[in-house]
Design an enzyme around this catalytic site. Sequence first.
Site, PDB file in Angstrom:
ATOM      1  N   ARG A 100      -2.897  27.051 -26.770  1.00 29.82           N
ATOM      2  CA  ARG A 100      -1.781  26.929 -27.631  1.00 29.82           C
ATOM      3  C   ARG A 100      -1.283  25.349 -27.913  1.00 29.82           C
ATOM      4  NH1 ARG A 100       1.621  24.790 -23.985  1.00 29.82           N
ATOM      5  NH2 ARG A 100       1.658  25.901 -21.954  1.00 29.82           N
ATOM      6  N   GLU A 121      -6.567  24.788 -15.552  1.00 32.95           N
ATOM      7  CA  GLU A 121      -6.434  25.803 -16.385  1.00 32.95           C
ATOM      8  C   GLU A 121      -6.630  25.418 -17.899  1.00 32.95           C
ATOM      9  OE1 GLU A 121      -2.501  27.310 -16.775  1.00 32.95           O
ATOM     10  OE2 GLU A 121      -1.614  25.642 -16.911  1.00 32.95           O
ATOM     11  N   LYS A 128      -5.759  33.224 -14.866  1.00 29.97           N
ATOM     12  CA  LYS A 128      -6.367  31.979 -14.411  1.00 29.97           C
ATOM     13  C   LYS A 128      -7.510  32.450 -13.219  1.00 29.97           C
ATOM     14  CE  LYS A 128      -3.237  28.912 -13.680  1.00 29.97           C
ATOM     15  NZ  LYS A 128      -1.961  28.120 -13.359  1.00 29.97           N
ATOM     16  N   GLU A 167      -6.926  27.972  -3.520  1.00 32.94           N
ATOM     17  CA  GLU A 167      -7.808  26.793  -3.879  1.00 32.94           C
ATOM     18  C   GLU A 167      -7.410  25.736  -3.141  1.00 32.94           C
ATOM     19  OE1 GLU A 167      -6.063  24.952  -8.048  1.00 32.94           O
ATOM     20  OE2 GLU A 167      -7.644  26.380  -8.170  1.00 32.94           O
ATOM     21  N   TYR A 199      -5.725  22.507  -1.702  1.00 33.52           N
ATOM     22  CA  TYR A 199      -4.506  21.724  -2.238  1.00 33.52           C
ATOM     23  C   TYR A 199      -5.119  20.273  -2.068  1.00 33.52           C
ATOM     24  CZ  TYR A 199       0.155  19.966  -2.285  1.00 33.52           C
ATOM     25  OH  TYR A 199       1.269  19.116  -2.658  1.00 33.52           O
ATOM     26  N   ARG A 206      10.287  13.638 -22.030  1.00 30.09           N
ATOM     27  CA  ARG A 206      11.032  14.776 -22.344  1.00 30.09           C
ATOM     28  C   ARG A 206      12.557  14.640 -21.962  1.00 30.09           C
ATOM     29  NH1 ARG A 206       7.309  19.699 -20.739  1.00 30.09           N
ATOM     30  NH2 ARG A 206       5.345  18.971 -21.066  1.00 30.09           N
ATOM     31  N   ASN A 258      -4.764  25.877 -21.732  1.00 31.91           N
ATOM     32  CA  ASN A 258      -3.733  26.302 -22.385  1.00 31.91           C
ATOM     33  C   ASN A 258      -4.060  26.407 -23.708  1.00 31.91           C
ATOM     34  OD1 ASN A 258      -1.811  26.263 -20.584  1.00 31.91           O
ATOM     35  ND2 ASN A 258      -1.591  24.135 -20.463  1.00 31.91           N
TER      36      ASN A 258
END
Length: 447
Positions: A291, A287, A116, A200, A202, A337, A289
Amino acid sequence: MFEKVLIANRGEIALRIHRACQELGIATVAVHSTADAEAMHVRLADESVCIGPPAARDSYLNAAAILSAATITGADAIHPGYGFLSENAEFAAMVEEHGLAFIGPSPEHIRMMGDKVIAKWTARKLGIPCVPGSEGAITNPEMARKVAGEIGYPVLIKAAAGGGGRGMKVARSESELLEALRMAKAEAGAAFGNDQVYLEKYLSHPRHIEIQVIADSFGNAVHLGERDCSLQRKHQKVLEESPSAALNDKQRKEIGEIVRAAITKLGYRNAGTIEFLYEDGKFYFIEMNTRLQVEHPVTEMVTGLDLVREQIKIAAGGTLPFRQEHVRFHGHAIECRINAEDPETFRPSPGRITAYHAPGGLGVRVDSALYAGYAVPPHYDSMIAKLVVHGTSRNECLMRLRRALDEYVIGGIDTTLPLHRRLVREPAFIDGNYDIHWLEKFAGLKV
Ligand code: ADP
């Protein structure tokens, strides 16, 4: 096009990939642990191979066993799904070295974004706005004190190899900094075998908004809009929606274009997601990802595109069949979910499903590998189903989601269905007025 694809995963995502393969006329190979011999992904696949005992490190993370299964069955590509080996650059490279296609990005891009610190540096160079913080890894306490002093407290210490919200510690003042640094390093070392951390700012009330991208190997890249994943518990997403109630068309277009330009410059191929925090009208990269994401169906519902189908075609050397100007966004989609967990304590609740009835009807999609009589094993992630609902407006989507949640029956184990039923009737959620901390404060929710 491929003739046979091995699916290196389990549960709902293995089924999701199987379905896309079937619709392309591609045969599938399931792999499974001994705990999953009766699993739906094994039952539906054209062939299956047992790759080891229940523990994931001996089966779904066992690269050698998976490659052997691919060789024995004569598969010509491997789809890794999400989790497990999906962001393991060494595995992707091994797949290619064995003459198979890896359905995902290049090993180089996986490696780059898996660190990262490097990911953030790369993003900044590509013109993507980032959270203010350390230029690279924090190598000593003095450096941490200096950077934190410059950007101002509170600050967040994060693991360079981070994932799943682990190895993250907040320091609200200088007196908390050294302890936060020590704890974050220890947690990162234990969880990832790499104790490198960075620092970083917050952000106190951000939303989590991410942009889906897909690109082919010929320089064609498009963005497929955003997903708002602000409803989280312990930095884990619980419910996602698109579009985000926080963005207008102009902001959506602007951030989409920034991301699309960056992805094109990077030479990235296949599907990916750029994650941002969004606060007071500004985006901050956190970030990328490399995938397929759990929440990709939300994007499929509003764009009408099949992301897994496109992933497979791109890996087989195909050209993206549409350009940015062809992408249209229709209505609103929300994903819940559903986990095999106590809805109040979140204690995992594996066990046998005694009754099962999935909701249906227009605009309702259930991605799940459950069936009546199936025993949810205790060895893996507790997510057992995704209920994804589409409507022409957010309001219609919410009305439909309420009735779909009420129809859903999963008997025999505890699930988080009651939490979702409560959530979709909560005024602050109905108003779209929430940030990443809201769910944990949500009435009566124990964290
Ligand atoms: P991981 O890879 O562990 O999932 P991320 O960088 O994607 O870590 O962050 C996960 C979540 O942690 C975010 O969605 C957000 O809720 C929180 N988070 C990360 N960075 C910050 C930050 N700078 N300020 C506030 N919250 C953050």
